[in-house]
Scaffold this motif. Structure first.
Motif, PDB file in Angstrom:
ATOM      1  N   GLN A 154      -6.916 -17.277   4.621  1.00 33.23           N
ATOM      2  CA  GLN A 154      -5.254 -18.016   5.172  1.00 33.23           C
ATOM      3  C   GLN A 154      -5.164 -19.236   4.234  1.00 33.23           C
ATOM      4  OE1 GLN A 154      -4.355 -15.668   7.179  1.00 33.23           O
ATOM      5  NE2 GLN A 154      -5.616 -14.892   6.845  1.00 33.23           N
ATOM      6  N   SER A 156      -3.039 -19.533   1.457  1.00 36.25           N
ATOM      7  CA  SER A 156      -1.764 -18.454   0.267  1.00 36.25           C
ATOM      8  C   SER A 156      -0.735 -19.556   0.691  1.00 36.25           C
ATOM      9  CB  SER A 156      -2.056 -17.441   0.520  1.00 36.25           C
ATOM     10  OG  SER A 156      -2.739 -16.465   0.951  1.00 36.25           O
ATOM     11  N   TYR A 210      -2.860 -11.189  -5.302  1.00 33.29           N
ATOM     12  CA  TYR A 210      -2.774 -11.413  -4.095  1.00 33.29           C
ATOM     13  C   TYR A 210      -2.140 -11.465  -3.938  1.00 33.29           C
ATOM     14  CZ  TYR A 210      -6.572  -7.483  -4.471  1.00 33.29           C
ATOM     15  OH  TYR A 210      -7.553  -6.635  -4.234  1.00 33.29           O
ATOM     16  N   ASN A 212       0.304 -13.080  -4.270  1.00 32.04           N
ATOM     17  CA  ASN A 212       2.128 -12.733  -4.767  1.00 32.04           C
ATOM     18  C   ASN A 212       1.853 -11.466  -3.636  1.00 32.04           C
ATOM     19  OD1 ASN A 212       4.616 -11.561  -5.820  1.00 32.04           O
ATOM     20  ND2 ASN A 212       4.006 -10.709  -7.350  1.00 32.04           N
ATOM     21  N   LYS A 213       1.361 -10.776  -3.449  1.00 31.31           N
ATOM     22  CA  LYS A 213       1.334  -9.701  -3.138  1.00 31.31           C
ATOM     23  C   LYS A 213       1.311  -9.692  -1.311  1.00 31.31           C
ATOM     24  CE  LYS A 213      -0.193  -4.792  -2.401  1.00 31.31           C
ATOM     25  NZ  LYS A 213       0.761  -3.990  -2.602  1.00 31.31           N
ATOM     26  N   PHE A 214       0.143 -10.740  -1.150  1.00 27.73           N
ATOM     27  CA  PHE A 214      -0.448 -10.910   0.686  1.00 27.73           C
ATOM     28  C   PHE A 214       0.894 -12.240   1.157  1.00 27.73           C
ATOM     29  CE2 PHE A 214      -3.062  -7.970  -0.813  1.00 27.73           C
ATOM     30  CZ  PHE A 214      -3.067  -6.895   0.319  1.00 27.73           C
ATOM     31  N   TYR A 215       1.427 -13.090  -0.279  1.00 32.81           N
ATOM     32  CA  TYR A 215       2.413 -14.029   0.871  1.00 32.81           C
ATOM     33  C   TYR A 215       4.341 -13.988   0.519  1.00 32.81           C
ATOM     34  CZ  TYR A 215       3.086 -18.621   1.293  1.00 32.81           C
ATOM     35  OH  TYR A 215       4.203 -20.029   1.861  1.00 32.81           O
ATOM     36  N   GLU A 217       5.243 -12.224  -2.192  1.00 29.41           N
ATOM     37  CA  GLU A 217       6.236 -10.529  -1.345  1.00 29.41           C
ATOM     38  C   GLU A 217       6.750 -10.490  -0.301  1.00 29.41           C
ATOM     39  OE1 GLU A 217       5.187  -7.431  -3.251  1.00 29.41           O
ATOM     40  OE2 GLU A 217       5.693  -8.014  -4.887  1.00 29.41           O
ATOM     41  N   THR A 218       5.715 -10.692   1.241  1.00 32.59           N
ATOM     42  CA  THR A 218       5.264  -9.871   2.664  1.00 32.59           C
ATOM     43  C   THR A 218       6.327 -11.671   2.814  1.00 32.59           C
ATOM     44  OG1 THR A 218       4.232  -9.450   1.201  1.00 32.59           O
ATOM     45  CG2 THR A 218       4.052  -9.808   4.233  1.00 32.59           C
ATOM     46  N   LYS A 219       6.065 -12.536   3.184  1.00 32.84           N
ATOM     47  CA  LYS A 219       6.441 -13.549   4.187  1.00 32.84           C
ATOM     48  C   LYS A 219       7.581 -14.446   3.250  1.00 32.84           C
ATOM     49  CE  LYS A 219       1.873 -14.551   5.969  1.00 32.84           C
ATOM     50  NZ  LYS A 219       1.173 -15.420   6.918  1.00 32.84           N
ATOM     51  N   ASN A 221       9.773 -13.425   0.655  1.00 33.91           N
ATOM     52  CA  ASN A 221      10.351 -11.826  -0.137  1.00 33.91           C
ATOM     53  C   ASN A 221      10.855 -12.305  -1.018  1.00 33.91           C
ATOM     54  OD1 ASN A 221      10.359 -11.072   2.723  1.00 33.91           O
ATOM     55  ND2 ASN A 221      11.717 -12.378   3.459  1.00 33.91           N
ATOM     56  N   ASP A 223       8.947 -13.363  -5.128  1.00 35.44           N
ATOM     57  CA  ASP A 223       8.450 -12.655  -6.430  1.00 35.44           C
ATOM     58  C   ASP A 223       8.064 -13.630  -7.058  1.00 35.44           C
ATOM     59  OD1 ASP A 223       7.104 -10.132  -7.998  1.00 35.44           O
ATOM     60  OD2 ASP A 223       8.088 -11.221  -9.328  1.00 35.44           O
TER      61      ASP A 223
END
Length: 349
Positions: A154, A156, A210, A212-215, A217-219, A221, A223
């Motif tokens: 946690q 990120s 990682y 990029n994918k889990f923080y 892009e997810t939170k 929105n 890249d």
């Protein structure tokens, strides 16, 4: 009567004698559970043992005493119940051991700042300052692992903030160096800075995949690559575009003042950073980016031919040879004649 009372007293104290050790410590179910699990886990031990003891029918509860190997043994016929309770307690101890092992691997914010981010910071420095073809003595596997662990713990948000701050500081230094460049070196140095940064992104973005994918892009929105390209646009390109563009137009009017590859890299790079900059010099961008200008129309063919002839004369004046002309008639020049071309095409039909 006295003998019978003595026998009753003697018989009644058999199990109670097993409940106490030589120090008169009670080894009942709850007491032994607390002894194994410690003071902080005493309620858990009581619950586990009460659940294990709930199986037998109601009756006088027989206590359990410890053997030398730590396994519970109760008065008959409660020995089986004691063994079940021991197994339950052992399972609880294993859970506590696993929890302790997990807690030992927790990365605190102090660990992140003192151990993990310094490794990432050093690797990013090397990637941002490398020259094309240079070998960088860093372990990509180690950096990738650091990012993965920080994301799982946690961190990120903090890592993303540190990355943006790190690259922003680097780009501000690059911008200051460009401002101090003389005009004859300005284009070349801008090309080096642009190429070096875009090359670094090809390594930085995969290393932080990682995050990029889990923080991001997810939170957020967004890249990561887009964010890093935007940083170069804001801190370097926007500050230099109005000095760079006149120099590019001047270099275009003088053939081979800069190499064609340098011109192509800069023009394509500017278009990638901000496509709207095409409006500043459409003719320049159209030489390297397709479909910039409107489609050609037949009424302007003569104008296109005149531009090509002018370009050929300029190339010849600067020492550019036309190649082997032995198969052409002497004095014949390359000209565009729309009417003769049309007549020839009709003749072939």
């Amino acid at each position: 009567m006295e003998e019978e009372s003595m026998e009753e007293e003697g018989g009644g104290g058999g199990c109670e004698a097993m409940m106490d050790d030589q120090n008169h410590n009670n080894w009942g179910a709850g007491g032994y559970g607390r002894h194994l699990l410690g003071p902080a886990a005493a309620p858990l031990g009581d619950r586990l043992l009460r659940g294990a003891a709930a199986g037998p029918p109601a009756g006088p509860e027989l206590p359990a005493v410890p053997e030398a190997n730590g396994v519970l043994r109760g008065c008959e016929p409660g020995g089986a119940t004691g063994k079940e309770g021991a197994g339950t307690i052992a399972a609880a101890i294993n859970i506590n051991a696993s929890t302790s092992k997990f807690l030992m691997n927790v990365i605190t914010i102090e660990d992140y700042k003192s151990t993990y981010w310094p490794k990432l910071d050093s690797a990013i420095d090397q990637l941002l300052t490398q020259s094309p073809g240079d070998y960088i003595p860093i372990s990509y596997e180690q950096i990738y692992s650091c990012v993965y662990k920080c994301v799982c713990q946690q961190h990120s948000e903090q890592m993303y903030s540190d990355l943006i701050k790190k690259i922003t500081n680097h780009l501000e230094r690059v911008s200051k160096e460009l401002q101090a460049s003389p005009p004859d070196l300005y284009i070349e140095r801008f090309n080096v800075a642009l190429g070096q940064y875009m090359g670094a992104l090809q390594s930085i973005v995969p290393l932080f995949i990682y995050m990029n994918k889990f923080y991001i892009e997810t939170k957020l929105n967004r890249d990561l690559k887009d964010d890093l390209i935007k940083l170069f646009t804001e801190h370097v390109a926007e500050k230099h575009i109005y000095n760079l563009m006149p120099l590019l137009l001047e270099a275009q009017s003088t053939p081979f003042q800069i190499t064609p590859s340098t011109m192509a890299n800069i023009v394509k790079g500017l278009y990638t950073l901000r496509p709207e900059w095409v409006q500043m010099a459409p003719a320049l961008f159209s030489k390297f980016i397709p479909n910039i200008l409107p489609p050609a129309v037949e009424s302007e063919l003569q104008e296109y031919a005149a531009q090509d002839q002018k370009l050929q004369r300029e190339l010849m004046q600067n020492g550019f040879t036309r190649g082997d002309q032995s198969r052409k008639r002497a004095g014949e020049e390359l000209t565009y004649n729309g009417s003769s071309a049309c007549a020839s095409s009709r003749g072939y039909r």
